[in-house]
Design a protein around this motif. Structure first.
Motif, PDB file in Angstrom:
ATOM      1  N   PHE A  57       0.831  -1.204   0.000  1.00  0.00           N
ATOM      2  CA  PHE A  57       0.000   0.000   0.000  1.00  0.00           C
ATOM      3  C   PHE A  57       0.870   1.262   0.000  1.00  0.00           C
ATOM      4  N   VAL A  90       1.001   4.296  -2.729  1.00  0.00           N
ATOM      5  CA  VAL A  90       0.826   5.723  -2.423  1.00  0.00           C
ATOM      6  C   VAL A  90       2.021   6.530  -2.931  1.00  0.00           C
ATOM      7  N   THR A  91       3.237   6.007  -2.718  1.00  0.00           N
ATOM      8  CA  THR A  91       4.440   6.714  -3.176  1.00  0.00           C
ATOM      9  C   THR A  91       4.464   6.842  -4.687  1.00  0.00           C
ATOM     10  N   ARG A 143       1.905   6.629  -6.735  1.00  0.00           N
ATOM     11  CA  ARG A 143       0.796   7.483  -7.192  1.00  0.00           C
ATOM     12  C   ARG A 143       1.110   8.961  -6.942  1.00  0.00           C
ATOM     13  N   ALA A 144       1.787   9.278  -5.811  1.00  0.00           N
ATOM     14  CA  ALA A 144       2.177  10.672  -5.542  1.00  0.00           C
ATOM     15  C   ALA A 144       3.201  11.139  -6.566  1.00  0.00           C
ATOM     16  N   PHE A 164      -5.675  11.933  -6.811  1.00  0.00           N
ATOM     17  CA  PHE A 164      -4.736  11.193  -5.960  1.00  0.00           C
ATOM     18  C   PHE A 164      -5.455  10.667  -4.715  1.00  0.00           C
ATOM     19  N   ALA A 165      -6.273  11.526  -4.092  1.00  0.00           N
ATOM     20  CA  ALA A 165      -6.983  11.120  -2.875  1.00  0.00           C
ATOM     21  C   ALA A 165      -7.970   9.986  -3.163  1.00  0.00           C
ATOM     22  N   ASP A 203      -7.818   7.795  -5.619  1.00  0.00           N
ATOM     23  CA  ASP A 203      -7.076   6.577  -5.950  1.00  0.00           C
ATOM     24  C   ASP A 203      -6.571   5.890  -4.690  1.00  0.00           C
ATOM     25  N   VAL A 204      -6.078   6.688  -3.734  1.00  0.00           N
ATOM     26  CA  VAL A 204      -5.611   6.104  -2.468  1.00  0.00           C
ATOM     27  C   VAL A 204      -6.781   5.472  -1.717  1.00  0.00           C
ATOM     28  N   ALA A 215      -7.639   2.265  -3.444  1.00  0.00           N
ATOM     29  CA  ALA A 215      -6.620   1.240  -3.187  1.00  0.00           C
ATOM     30  C   ALA A 215      -6.778   0.658  -1.785  1.00  0.00           C
ATOM     31  N   ALA A 216      -7.202   1.505  -0.838  1.00  0.00           N
ATOM     32  CA  ALA A 216      -7.416   1.005   0.515  1.00  0.00           C
ATOM     33  C   ALA A 216      -8.612   0.050   0.564  1.00  0.00           C
ATOM     34  N   ARG A 226      -4.507  -1.499  -6.427  1.00  0.00           N
ATOM     35  CA  ARG A 226      -3.060  -1.467  -6.154  1.00  0.00           C
ATOM     36  C   ARG A 226      -2.314  -2.333  -7.161  1.00  0.00           C
TER      37      ARG A 226
END
Length: 334
Positions: free
Chosen positions: A4, A8-9, A11-12, A315-316, A318-319, A322-323, A329
């Motif tokens: 995860f 996040v890294t 995707r950022a 971005f938010a 997508d995170v 993914a969660a 992911r």
């Protein structure tokens, strides 16, 4: 957890690359417009009766740093943009961050509220419509959603203005009453804003609600007929508990994923709606800078801020997805 964090890294990083790419496009468009900031400002001064010599033009170019290489100026612009510093407006000679600050916050709040309101209405109504076998209810919702998709936001804004003038004798335009338009911020001014901002929220959220309603209804209709839902119903589940526990978990992630796209559409509609409803927000400022003042520095800053908001929301979401769903992911990090 490691997978995860990797997601996040990555995707950022992709969001950062997107913003840098967008900055190159915006800065390139600013440079392609004939003339530069010095010429536009001094041309404006000439229209006011000032006499400008060639040496004064060159001195202004040097003061603004326009004699430096293009790459150096882009690097200064993009590093300033990430710090929230866009320099001075070409024609107004005011700090852009100060000029845009409050207007951008109001516009963002207006657009995000319109979008959240649209989803708050569309998701439960779309789920009920998909699960219902009442032809009158489904037909009514279908007609309402078709109207929402068929009537453009600018036409809806014009209709609202017309009927408010006929029925109430005054228009509902603007974000503030005349008494609070130039007044400093206070509790009374904020209450006055709340009394006016509902109309642009309604106008901007109109088509977004219709589009989301159609999407939710289609996705839920596809899920409610599947065997796992029939099996859950056979085990005694029914009503909202059945819908939220099974078909909604499969149908709603694409809706969450489309938040950034829908916000982009709302932002696209904002300048025209702002012009019609006489809103003193960033949408009207963008129209003013592009169509009237030819202030490319100001327009570029506004477009970059709007794009950064959309990229951040993407971005938010997508995170968040993914969660919820490990398949998202896996789709990015393999």
């Amino acid at each position: 957890m490691t997978a995860f964090l990797r997601f996040v890294t990555l995707r950022a990083f992709l969001a950062f690359v997107t913003l840098v790419t967008v900055s190159i496009v915006i800065f390139g468009m600013m440079e392609l417009v004939p003339g530069d900031c010095a010429e536009r400002y001094l041309a404006l001064k000439q229209t006011q009766g000032a006499s400008i010599s060639l040496s004064e033009l060159e001195a202004e170019r040097e003061r603004l740093g326009l004699d430096r290489p293009l790459m150096v100026r882009w690097l200064e612009w993009i590093t300033g943009a990430f710090r929230g510093d866009f320099g001075e407006s070409c024609t107004l000679r005011m700090n852009i961050t100060t000029l845009v600050g409050t207007k951008f916050l109001i516009s963002s709040a207006l657009s995000v509220t319109a979008l959240l309101l649209a989803y708050a209405v569309a998701i439960p109504v779309g789920m009920i419509s998909a699960a219902s076998d009442r032809p009158v209810l489904n037909g009514t919702l279908r007609v309402i959603s078709y109207l929402g998709l068929a009537i453009p936001n600018f036409l809806l804004a014009l209709l609202v203005m017309l009927f408010s003038t006929l029925w109430f004798g005054e228009t509902l335009t603007g974000l503030f009453s005349p008494a609070y338009r130039d007044a400093p911020w206070s509790g009374a001014k904020f209450a006055d804003l709340l009394g006016h901002i509902w109309l642009p929220i309604l106008v901007l959220g109109w088509s977004a609600t219709a589009f989301a309603l159609q999407t939710v209804r289609a996705l839920m209709s596809d899920e409610v007929g599947k065997l796992y839902v029939t099996a859950a119903r056979a085990r005694g589940l029914s009503g909202a508990a059945l819908l939220w526990r099974y078909p909604a978990r499969h149908a709603l992630p694409p809706i969450v994923n489309s938040l950034g796209f829908d916000l982009s559409r709302v932002f696209s509609d904002l300048p025209i709606v702002a012009l019609i409803l006489s809103l003193t927000d960033v949408g009207s400022l963008l129209i003013e800078s592009l169509a009237r003042a030819n202030d490319q520095q100001l327009a570029g800053a506004i477009i970059f801020l709007l794009t950064a908001t959309i990229v951040t929301l993407n971005f938010a979401t997508d995170v968040l997805l993914a969660a919820i769903d490990p398949r998202v992911r896996a789709g990015v990090i393999g």
